[in-house]
Design an enzyme around this catalytic site. Structure first.
Site, PDB file in Angstrom:
ATOM      1  N   LYS A 169       0.810  -1.224   0.000  1.00  0.00           N
ATOM      2  CA  LYS A 169       0.000   0.000   0.000  1.00  0.00           C
ATOM      3  C   LYS A 169       0.842   1.272   0.000  1.00  0.00           C
ATOM      4  O   LYS A 169       0.387   2.320  -0.478  1.00  0.00           O
ATOM      5  CB  LYS A 169      -0.997  -0.031   1.163  1.00  0.00           C
ATOM      6  CG  LYS A 169      -2.089  -1.082   0.925  1.00  0.00           C
ATOM      7  CD  LYS A 169      -3.124  -1.156   2.013  1.00  0.00           C
ATOM      8  CE  LYS A 169      -4.180  -2.187   1.617  1.00  0.00           C
ATOM      9  NZ  LYS A 169      -5.142  -2.490   2.648  1.00  0.00           N
ATOM     10  N   GLU A 192      -2.594   6.357   8.110  1.00  0.00           N
ATOM     11  CA  GLU A 192      -3.356   7.227   7.221  1.00  0.00           C
ATOM     12  C   GLU A 192      -4.276   8.073   8.069  1.00  0.00           C
ATOM     13  O   GLU A 192      -4.694   7.648   9.147  1.00  0.00           O
ATOM     14  CB  GLU A 192      -4.279   6.372   6.342  1.00  0.00           C
ATOM     15  CG  GLU A 192      -3.808   6.127   4.954  1.00  0.00           C
ATOM     16  CD  GLU A 192      -4.722   5.152   4.225  1.00  0.00           C
ATOM     17  OE1 GLU A 192      -4.242   4.572   3.268  1.00  0.00           O
ATOM     18  OE2 GLU A 192      -5.885   4.957   4.636  1.00  0.00           O
ATOM     19  N   ARG A 248      -7.037  -7.876  -9.071  1.00  0.00           N
ATOM     20  CA  ARG A 248      -7.671  -9.184  -9.293  1.00  0.00           C
ATOM     21  C   ARG A 248      -9.160  -8.986  -9.502  1.00  0.00           C
ATOM     22  O   ARG A 248      -9.668  -7.878  -9.381  1.00  0.00           O
ATOM     23  CB  ARG A 248      -7.463 -10.050  -8.041  1.00  0.00           C
ATOM     24  CG  ARG A 248      -8.013  -9.322  -6.817  1.00  0.00           C
ATOM     25  CD  ARG A 248      -8.010 -10.172  -5.581  1.00  0.00           C
ATOM     26  NE  ARG A 248      -8.219  -9.383  -4.389  1.00  0.00           N
ATOM     27  CZ  ARG A 248      -9.397  -9.026  -3.886  1.00  0.00           C
ATOM     28  NH1 ARG A 248     -10.506  -9.398  -4.510  1.00  0.00           N
ATOM     29  NH2 ARG A 248      -9.495  -8.304  -2.805  1.00  0.00           N
TER      30      ARG A 248
END
Ligand code: ADP
Ligand code: ADP
Ligand code: MG
Length: 472
Positions: free
Chosen positions: A115, A199, A291
């Site tokens: 990430k 975050e 995906r």
């Protein structure tokens, strides 16, 4: 063109891939652990191979799976979701052995699976990203320092996380300090990598994600967005396409932004760019899933595009058959993840024999299930045993169709999330089409429903007795 595919997965998604293969005249090869001997995907595929007695290890052994693909004459491998689908090593081994991996390149899987790397790539491309770490945290002191700059509340997240695990909200330094070790340990256990980052916590956001398709020639299109704000503990329960909470101009903006994000990393195959939408109507990139996703069915329903077949075409080297302006969306689709869990008991998994199962039918109803009457749900895997997808022209009518289809769906023998979803569909905020990721947590009373006795108890008892007698 691809002729034979090894499906490196199990359950409903393996069944889904078999169906795509069958319509395209492609042979499908299933794999199964001992626990999955009687699983539906094994019955549906053209061939099947046992991958050992351990319920999980076989599904995670990239070398063996690629060997099996070669030995069984496959030219491609589809990873599904979960398991090795976001493991760059599988894509790499496939490439080395001349097996087409139905997904993006190992490099992009690696980059977007991390990430921090994903955030860096998006910042470089000018995509708005949630304010936060520029690199993995080295210590709890560094975490506290950064959190002070960002401002509480903050989210502590596993850098290689997925499936909603390894994420904790911290409202203050007092919460951040103990959570730091917890998330590091969760990340190590769940993902084999202890790296974590911070975050800004977007308070009560909407989860809006965009489905994209990219081919090997640099063409990228989006198939509009999904609203996945109905979540419990960061895991999606109900998904909706398009979002009833976006204006047309927001829809255009986010679609274009997702295409830009995908182009920035030269993305090939199907992927999803996830964003959070805050209360000031600001979108922030959150992560990219490299995906097929669980909830791809709702996008298929509103666009008419078969995403799995598109994945196979792209992997075969064909150019996209649609330009952006050819892609339309019609009506609303809603997916319910039917989990074998007891909402009244903390969503505890409820494994065991399905004594009776009837798929719902009628107009605008699709089921993707991994079960049948007499099937025993093994305790080793995900508790999701089916997905119910409904479609209708308007938001109001899709809610009614969802209610009717959930009522139509009969699953006896295990507890499921069906009655809980019925409660959500009755809730006025949900019906008004205004909800965010705090909805489930804010409404614990929705688990206080009264369980209705089965309408046909005798029939259920007889089918259970027959199933037990036959040793199904
Ligand atoms: P989606 O992103 O398609 O909405 P989920 O996040 O619910 O789907 O994940 C689908 C399945 O894949 C779940 O079984 C989940 O636990 C698993 N999964 C997702 N990401 C990871 C990961 N990084 N590592 C291991 N399992 C994962
Ligand atoms: P995963 O890889 O497990 O899917 P995500 O980064 O996509 O993890 O986050 C999963 C969910 O956690 C989101 O849909 C959202 O509800 C919540 N979440 C994650 N990051 C934040 C954030 N910074 N602020 C608020 N909620 C967040
Ligand atoms: Mg996510």
């Amino acid at each position: 063109m691809i002729k034979k595919i090894l499906i490196a997965n199990r359950g409903e998604i393996a069944v889904r891939i078999v169906r795509a293969c069958s319509e395209m005249g492609i042979k499908s090869v299933a794999i199964y652990s001992d626990a999955d001997r009687h699983a539906l995907h094994v019955k549906k595929a053209d061939e099947s191979y046992n991958i050992g007695s351990d319920p999980v290890i076989g599904y995670l052994n990239a070398h063996n799976l690629v060997n099996l693909a070669v030995a069984s004459g496959c030219d491609a491998l589809h990873p599904g979701y979960g398991f090795l689908s976001e493991n760059p090593v599988l894509a790499e081994i496939c490439a080395k052995r001349d097996i087409i991996f139905i997904g993006p390149s190992a490099e992009v899987i690696q980059q977007m699976g991390d990430k921090i790397e994903a955030r860096k790539a998006m910042i470089a491309a000018g995509i708005p990203v949630i304010p936060g770490s520029e690199h993995n945290l080295e210590s709890v002191e560094e975490a506290c320092e950064l959190a002070k700059n960002i401002g509480y509340p903050v989210m502590l997240k596993a850098t290689n996380g997925g499936g909603g695990r390894g994420i904790r909200r911290c409202n203050s330094e007092e919460e951040l300090i103990p959570n730091y070790d917890r998330v590091v340990s969760e990340a190590g256990k769940a993902f084999g990598k202890p790296e974590v980052f911070l975050e800004k916590c977007i308070v009560n956001p909407k989860h809006i994600e965009v489905q994209i398709l990219g081919d090997r020639f640099g063409n990228v299109v989006h198939l509009f967005e999904r609203d996945c704000s109905i979540q419990r503990r960061n895991q999606k329960l109900i998904e909706i396409a398009p979002s009833p909470q976006l204006s047309d101009s927001q829809r255009r903006y986010i679609g274009d932004l997702a295409v830009e994000a995908a182009k920035a990393v030269s993305y090939v195959n199907a992927g999803t760019v996830e964003f959070l939408l805050d209360s000031d109507n600001q979108f922030y990139f959150m992560e990219m899933n490299t995906r097929l996703q669980v909830e791809h069915t709702i996008t298929e329903t509103i666009t008419g595009i078969d995403i799995v077949q598109e994945q196979i075409r792209i992997a075969s080297g064909l150019p996209l058959q649609y330009k952006q302006e050819d892609i339309r969306h019609w009506g609303y689709a809603m997916e319910f993840r039917i989990n074998a869990e007891d909402p009244k008991n903390g969503f505890l998994p409820s494994f065991g024999r399905i004594t009776r199962y009837y798929a719902p039918g009628g107009p605008g109803v699709r089921t993707d299930a991994a079960m049948y009457s007499g099937y025993v749900i093994p305790p080793y895997y995900d508790s999701m045993c089916a997905k119910l997808t409904v479609w209708n022209l308007t938001w109001e009518s899709v809610v009614e169709r969802g209610r009717r289809a959930l009522d139509d769906m009969v699953v006896y023998g295990v507890k499921t999330t069906i009655p809980y979803y019925q409660e959500i569909l009755q809730h006025k905020e949900f019906r008004a089409g205004t909800f965010d990721t705090s909805f489930v947590e804010m409404h614990p009373e929705l688990t206080h429903y009264v369980v209705k006795p089965p309408k046909d108890r005798l029939a259920a008892a007889i089918s259970a007795a027959i199933a037990a007698h036959l040793g199904l």
